[in-house]
Write a protein that holds these residues in place. Structure first.
Motif, PDB file in Angstrom:
ATOM      1  N   MET A  15      52.449 -15.506  59.618  1.00  0.00           N
ATOM      2  CA  MET A  15      51.574 -14.483  59.082  1.00  0.00           C
ATOM      3  C   MET A  15      52.349 -13.208  58.781  1.00  0.00           C
ATOM      4  SD  MET A  15      47.953 -14.544  60.839  1.00  0.00           S
ATOM      5  CE  MET A  15      46.834 -15.693  60.135  1.00  0.00           C
ATOM      6  N   SER A  16      53.483 -13.326  58.248  1.00  0.00           N
ATOM      7  CA  SER A  16      54.334 -12.164  58.023  1.00  0.00           C
ATOM      8  C   SER A  16      53.982 -11.441  56.722  1.00  0.00           C
ATOM      9  CB  SER A  16      55.790 -12.606  57.999  1.00  0.00           C
ATOM     10  OG  SER A  16      56.613 -11.507  57.784  1.00  0.00           O
ATOM     11  N   GLY A  17      53.434 -10.245  56.854  1.00  0.00           N
ATOM     12  CA  GLY A  17      53.160  -9.413  55.704  1.00  0.00           C
ATOM     13  C   GLY A  17      51.979  -9.810  54.850  1.00  0.00           C
ATOM     14  N   GLU A  18      51.231 -10.776  55.276  1.00  0.00           N
ATOM     15  CA  GLU A  18      50.122 -11.310  54.510  1.00  0.00           C
ATOM     16  C   GLU A  18      49.059 -10.260  54.175  1.00  0.00           C
ATOM     17  OE1 GLU A  18      46.722 -14.639  55.611  1.00  0.00           O
ATOM     18  OE2 GLU A  18      48.648 -14.663  56.618  1.00  0.00           O
ATOM     19  N   PHE A  19      48.859  -9.282  55.055  1.00  0.00           N
ATOM     20  CA  PHE A  19      47.794  -8.303  54.880  1.00  0.00           C
ATOM     21  C   PHE A  19      48.267  -6.940  54.381  1.00  0.00           C
ATOM     22  CE2 PHE A  19      46.119 -11.223  58.138  1.00  0.00           C
ATOM     23  CZ  PHE A  19      44.957 -11.625  57.493  1.00  0.00           C
ATOM     24  N   LEU A  28      41.149   0.956  59.669  1.00  0.00           N
ATOM     25  CA  LEU A  28      41.059  -0.416  60.156  1.00  0.00           C
ATOM     26  C   LEU A  28      39.766  -0.657  60.919  1.00  0.00           C
ATOM     27  CD1 LEU A  28      42.484  -3.146  60.433  1.00  0.00           C
ATOM     28  CD2 LEU A  28      43.632  -2.245  62.472  1.00  0.00           C
ATOM     29  N   LEU A  29      39.378   0.283  61.766  1.00  0.00           N
ATOM     30  CA  LEU A  29      38.148   0.136  62.541  1.00  0.00           C
ATOM     31  C   LEU A  29      36.916   0.020  61.644  1.00  0.00           C
ATOM     32  CD1 LEU A  29      38.849   2.610  65.461  1.00  0.00           C
ATOM     33  CD2 LEU A  29      38.656   0.125  65.623  1.00  0.00           C
ATOM     34  N   THR A  50      41.080 -10.713  62.572  1.00  0.00           N
ATOM     35  CA  THR A  50      41.660 -10.281  61.300  1.00  0.00           C
ATOM     36  C   THR A  50      42.182  -8.856  61.411  1.00  0.00           C
ATOM     37  OG1 THR A  50      40.182 -11.763  60.096  1.00  0.00           O
ATOM     38  CG2 THR A  50      41.228  -9.991  58.823  1.00  0.00           C
ATOM     39  N   LYS A  51      41.409  -7.976  62.063  1.00  0.00           N
ATOM     40  CA  LYS A  51      41.858  -6.604  62.271  1.00  0.00           C
ATOM     41  C   LYS A  51      43.161  -6.573  63.056  1.00  0.00           C
ATOM     42  CE  LYS A  51      37.380  -4.399  61.983  1.00  0.00           C
ATOM     43  NZ  LYS A  51      36.410  -3.512  62.603  1.00  0.00           N
ATOM     44  N   LYS A  52      43.268  -7.430  64.053  1.00  0.00           N
ATOM     45  CA  LYS A  52      44.502  -7.471  64.845  1.00  0.00           C
ATOM     46  C   LYS A  52      45.688  -7.898  63.980  1.00  0.00           C
ATOM     47  CE  LYS A  52      46.814  -9.857  68.605  1.00  0.00           C
ATOM     48  NZ  LYS A  52      46.708 -10.925  69.578  1.00  0.00           N
ATOM     49  N   LYS A 108      47.280  -0.803  73.813  1.00  0.00           N
ATOM     50  CA  LYS A 108      46.162   0.150  73.761  1.00  0.00           C
ATOM     51  C   LYS A 108      45.511   0.140  72.384  1.00  0.00           C
ATOM     52  CE  LYS A 108      48.295   3.305  77.016  1.00  0.00           C
ATOM     53  NZ  LYS A 108      48.914   4.626  77.157  1.00  0.00           N
ATOM     54  N   ASP A 109      46.328   0.033  71.346  1.00  0.00           N
ATOM     55  CA  ASP A 109      45.782  -0.044  69.992  1.00  0.00           C
ATOM     56  C   ASP A 109      44.992  -1.340  69.799  1.00  0.00           C
ATOM     57  OD1 ASP A 109      46.991   2.373  69.344  1.00  0.00           O
ATOM     58  OD2 ASP A 109      48.724   1.412  68.391  1.00  0.00           O
ATOM     59  N   VAL A 110      45.523  -2.435  70.330  1.00  0.00           N
ATOM     60  CA  VAL A 110      44.815  -3.714  70.208  1.00  0.00           C
ATOM     61  C   VAL A 110      43.496  -3.652  70.974  1.00  0.00           C
ATOM     62  CG1 VAL A 110      44.934  -6.210  70.598  1.00  0.00           C
ATOM     63  CG2 VAL A 110      46.973  -4.973  69.828  1.00  0.00           C
TER      64      VAL A 110
END
Length: 68
Positions: free
Chosen positions: A1-5, A26-27, A35-37, A54-56
């Motif tokens: 999943m490298s760079g997909e988003f 993002l929120l 998906t957000k992660k 903490k962000d996750v």
């Protein structure tokens, strides 16, 4: 999943100094927490900062749900 988003992220947020604005953006996305992660992980790789649990937690509500 490298760079997909990365292509989905607004250009002005592709900067480590814009982390707070990126997280707010993002929120607000109407996608599931996994998906957000992955979007967050791609952003971190792109801007060159470490993934922060903490962000996750903030993004998912509980990092343990998606950690690993």
């Amino acid at each position: 999943m490298s760079g997909e988003f990365v292509g989905l992220i607004p250009q002005e947020l592709l900067n480590p100094n814009e982390k707070k604005k990126f997280l707010l953006w993002l929120l607000g996305l109407p996608v599931d927490v996994w998906t957000k992660k992955y979007i967050y992980m791609d952003w971190c790789r792109f801007v060159g900062i470490a993934i922060d649990r903490k962000d996750v937690d903030l993004i998912t509500g509980n990092a343990a749900l998606t950690w690993g």
